[in-house]
Scaffold this active site. Sequence first.
Site: not given
Ligand code: PEP
Ligand code: MG
Length: 540
Positions: A150, A257, A293, A392, A415-416, A426, A463
């Site tokens: 934060h 989330r 989600r 993902e 990201n995933d 990651r 996202c």
């Molecule tokens: C992702 O995996 O890109 C995603 C948006 O979900 P999280 O980062 O919450 O896994």
């Molecule tokens: Mg994800």
Amino acid sequence: EWTRCQEAMAAAVRDLAVLREKAAREAGEAEAAIFDAHQMIIQDPETEADLQGAIKAGASAEAAVETIFAGEVEKFEALDDPYFRERAADFADVARRLLRRLLGIEEVSLTALDRPAVLVARDLLPSETAQLDRTLVRGFCTARGGPLSHTAILARSLGLPAVVGLGEELLDLAEEEPLIVDGTAGLVLAGADEQERAAYRQRAAASAERRAAALINCREPAVTRDGRRVEIGANIGLPGEEAAALEAGAEGIGLLRTEFLFAGRQTAPAEEEQVRAYRPIFAALGERPVIARTLDIGGDKPAAFLDIPREDNPFLGWRAIRIGLAQPDLLKSQLRALLRAGVGGNLKIMFPMIAVVAEMAAARELCRQAQAELLEEGLAAAADVEIGAMIEVPSAALLADHLAGHADFFSIGSNDLTQYTLAADRGNPAVAALFDALDPAVLRLIDRVIRAGHAAGIWVGLCGELAGDPLAIPLLLGLGLDEFSMGAAAVPAAKALIRKLSLAEAEALAREALDQPSAAAVRDQVYAWLAARELTGWVD
Ligand code: PEP
Ligand code: MG
């Protein structure tokens, strides 16, 4: 002791209300939201019950606060998702506030500076960051903390240059040492010469000008020079963050989330509790979309109530939709809560970690059942809710044409998708160099998903962190992405950059990027492309 504890809690909530009000007045809703989150932590019935239980078992109020909150901090620090891991700082912050109240210690004032300064600290609490006197604090650097804390998020929204997690050597700097804080590069320079200083002064002035200009138009749509409009949403992970998202010009919530409701709990949240948590978000967003989600827990995002056995490869294990489908009552209660809370709003639902078509079909069926049940029970439920698949996992990207038959939209979780495509965890710094979402392998999958989505007549969003990265934006635009969802702070600049681009040119750029051999080559190519258009200011 319990009375003392309750008094300290009530006093802390009052203090936070005053701070919230001051932050909203002086800094805006983004900073104020931190104090809302802290009030919610104190007012959480489960925490209250835990404190009372500890005191009943013989602890003093101070000891109860220390142990219960240390437990929460530990739980959040153990989470794999860096976003949630860094929520630990918020619990530590609240614990300190309660302890100060119990022990009658005055809050240290960071507003006592008498001249411009760079603040150097072992760590800064989010609430301390929110109170910094921005006319005097020119930037800060900390030995601890991570880029998703934060504190760092706040620094971004305050427009304060900041570098966190520099290590304890930082504290060896001499008092009064002149410093340059380069938040973009993550560098703190001591002993810079006059030439370097002048160059940095110039960059700082140009960047401030760009940011101010982006903010002025942040509520205008993101339309390219040749007329292509894309949607810009914000990602939020805690109630209250929707205010900052709207203030930054987000046109909806592209990723809600929902793990905040499930993480670190002994029992799953009841449907009613979930409805209460979701409702204010829909109220704030009105007609604008909120893409919720469903729970993305499990594996290495432990939820105490699930009792998941230890797994050797938690990222490849029992998580997200896999848990939701194995425990349909859990997922259905969340779907029911979302459908109830979304009445009168613009709810869309998406499922995380879809790997095979059957999962999407089953999840969709569960949603249909939840809707039918609510109607049968005479409870109002949101109707015409778009149901999406998060893409993902590489298998989902490769089968996107088949998945499209079961989805109203796709949202790419880059990201995933990056970690699974490159087989690079990651959260593991040892493989951080491999984990690059601009790798052409990832871009080829994104391209495939967008084309499959469009061929089936559905829209495609993204996202992950990539959506807000100025180096990625021209590529994603060129690949045909319809919706970008990012951290609220990135929204104004993303919109401003898109307005400077041409879709036709971005398409040519993207086609070429797909043929590059490496992420480094893609980065060089996009940088050169931006340089030719005098747009590198967005990434420098
Ligand atoms: C992702 O995996 O890109 C995603 C948006 O979900 P999280 O980062 O919450 O896994
Ligand atoms: Mg994800």
